[in-house]
Write an enzyme that holds these catalytic residues in place. Structure first.
Site, PDB file in Angstrom:
ATOM      1  N   SER A 131       0.822  -1.206   0.000  1.00  0.00           N
ATOM      2  CA  SER A 131       0.000   0.000   0.000  1.00  0.00           C
ATOM      3  C   SER A 131       0.861   1.263   0.000  1.00  0.00           C
ATOM      4  O   SER A 131       0.353   2.372   0.073  1.00  0.00           O
ATOM      5  CB  SER A 131      -0.923  -0.001   1.229  1.00  0.00           C
ATOM      6  OG  SER A 131      -0.124  -0.057   2.399  1.00  0.00           O
ATOM      7  N   HIS A 136      23.783   5.695  -7.375  1.00  0.00           N
ATOM      8  CA  HIS A 136      23.525   5.918  -8.811  1.00  0.00           C
ATOM      9  C   HIS A 136      24.748   6.461  -9.563  1.00  0.00           C
ATOM     10  O   HIS A 136      25.136   5.950 -10.606  1.00  0.00           O
ATOM     11  CB  HIS A 136      22.383   6.917  -9.017  1.00  0.00           C
ATOM     12  CG  HIS A 136      21.119   6.582  -8.283  1.00  0.00           C
ATOM     13  ND1 HIS A 136      20.729   5.296  -8.040  1.00  0.00           N
ATOM     14  CD2 HIS A 136      20.154   7.377  -7.757  1.00  0.00           C
ATOM     15  CE1 HIS A 136      19.568   5.309  -7.387  1.00  0.00           C
ATOM     16  NE2 HIS A 136      19.208   6.562  -7.197  1.00  0.00           N
TER      17      HIS A 136
END
Ligand code: BG6
Length: 488
Positions: free
Chosen positions: A14, A244
């Site tokens: 959720s 990254h």
């Protein structure tokens, strides 16, 4: 694998990541017939959720349904199930196990085994609990695989990351663990491998003899709104640089792997990291954004105006640093990483600046060649070069050899990072996932500087929301980074 039954379990079903990335990308893969034929998706979360209503009503706008998609979306929704439970409730994991089993009954109603993927879209503090309970209760049976998918942050420094790795390795083999770094799923990051190892001209020039400096530049034109609570604990170095941007650096710098297998590639990336020393404070500029000009058309707040950020927070939202790779290929070449939030625009790019032409015979100042790999937006590879301007005069001017994807590959679909990575998880390719030794080396390089910044309470330089850069950073880039900015 396409023919094998597959259960895809989402912990934190959720939550935000499930809503924004996992469910939509699973749907797009399903729509393109890329999910295994017999796939069931099981959400697991602490909230009580009617999963079919949730998918059909609450998050349907995320799916970007096209005109004729309703029918296929309904079929997708029917593949979804949900279990509500706490992450430390052993009983619920047993229930998850039997739910999965029952989803795969064969035509004679016998239980049939299936591959099992467990995606942990939950805060990292619950990784240990969940991974242990999965291993003890929910592993795939027989020869089917179990894959565990995790998102960063993988710890906050060497110690915490090693603890997590040690914990995971008690329960899972490295081949079962998929540590996501979504930058590795981006089209342009993947294309660097082809560019580097399938083009003889660049292979020859890819070293300290021809390259002056490498700049990896990341900018966002928005701040940390909505996630400042998380961000304040981590800061820009842990948020995007240690993962990254360092990943991009290793792909730019690595030697040719012995093959294109996941381990061969990751072996070379690890060698690059092992050749790097921890970063020194004199090679770093830190910044934190403040409100933009009074009277600007859109008023932007300072980082510390956020309710979840303490007024005296020293967390950096901007950092520039110089890294060195002490090997035969790169000795002395500065690799600059610069990353900032709340700047003038959003972009990620790699800029490789070549050396000055020796013995220049032209009177004009001959600018250095520069290769620009634009990861986003407007994916492109562009080589800045000198050319004679056509005409009677002999005048040099800079021009572009330009491979802009939107033009060259017009109409071709560029897969989204998560689409590709989810495919890889399903089909078992680890090329674009971070191996534990890579992670350990990455933390070795960054932990000392992070600890020093925190221990000495080093103050970041203030910059206004929307700034192009920070002068001290530009200065570091040009002096120690040997990088020359060009006006574009
Ligand atoms: C995330 C960071 O990992 O990457 C974010 O937590 C950042 O702070 C994001 O904005 C950038 O990803 P992308 O794909 O939008 O460039």
């Amino acid at each position: 694998v396409y023919k094998q039954p597959t259960a895809f379990v989402i912990f934190g079903a959720s939550g935000d990541l499930a809503k924004k990335e996992i469910y939509p990308n699973l749907f797009w893969l399903f729509k393109d017939s890329l999910l295994p034929q017999n796939t069931a998706i099981v959400g697991f979360g602490r909230k009580n959720l009617e999963i079919k209503d949730y998918l059909k009503q609450k998050i349907v706008d995320r799916m970007k349904l096209e005109k004729d998609d309703q029918e296929i979306y309904d079929i997708f929704v029917d593949k979804n199930h949900y279990i509500c439970g706490n992450y430390n409730d052993e009983q619920k994991f047993k229930e998850l196990d039997s739910t999965i089993q029952k989803l795969f009954l064969d035509s004679n109603q016998n239980l049939q085994s299936a591959n099992r993927i467990f995606y942990l879209a939950v805060p990292p503090k619950v990784y240990p609990d969940i991974s242990k309970r999965i291993a003890e209760n929910c592993r795939a049976k027989e020869s089917f695989y179990t894959h565990l998918v995790l998102e960063k942050p993988f710890g906050k420094d060497t110690n915490s990351s090693n603890n997590l790795s040690a914990h995971l390795s008690k329960f899972f083999q490295e081949e079962e663990i998929f540590r996501i770094d979504h930058y590795l799923g981006k089209e342009m990051v993947q294309s660097i491998l082809a560019f580097r190892f399938a083009n003889q001209i660049f292979r020859r020039a890819w070293n300290r003899d021809s390259i002056e400096s490498v700049l990896i530049n990341f900018k966002e034109n928005f701040g940390t709104e909505g996630r400042a609570g998380y961000f304040d604990e981590y800061g820009i170095i842990r948020d995007v640089i240690q993962n990254h941007l360092l990943q991009i650096l290793t792909i730019i710098a690595m030697d040719q792997p012995i093959s294109n297998s996941a381990d061969a590639i990751r072996d070379e990336k690890v060698k690059v990291l092992k050749s790097m020393d921890p970063i020194k404070i004199e090679d770093v500029v830190l910044g934190q954004y403040v409100a933009n000009e009074m009277g600007a058309s859109v008023q932007k707040n300072a980082y510390t105006d956020d309710k979840s950020v303490p007024d005296d927070s020293l967390t950096s939202t901007f950092a520039t640093m110089i890294l060195y790779i002490n090997n035969e290929r790169w000795d002395g070449v500065p690799f600059i990483i610069s990353a900032g939030k709340a700047l003038d625009r959003t972009t990620s790019e790699v800029r490789i600046q070549f050396k000055q032409v020796p013995g220049n015979i032209f009177k004009n100042v001959c600018k250095r060649n520069e290769l620009i790999i634009r990861i986003q937006p407007d994916e492109s590879i562009c080589l800045k070069m000198q050319n004679k301007r056509p005409g009677m005069d002999f005048i040099l001017e800079e021009t572009d050899l330009d491979l802009t994807y939107a033009e060259k590959y017009e109409g071709l679909y560029l897969p989204k990072a998560y689409e590709r990575l989810l495919m890889d998880v399903i089909y078992g390719s680890q090329i674009s996932f971070v191996r534990s030794d890579e992670l350990e080396e990455a933390w070795r390089i960054f932990t000392p500087i992070l600890h020093q910044i925190e221990a000495e309470r080093i103050k970041p330089i203030c910059y206004k929301f929307g700034s192009q850069s920070i002068p001290e950073s530009d200065n570091l880039i040009t002096t120690k980074g040997n990088y020359t900015f060009r006006r574009e």
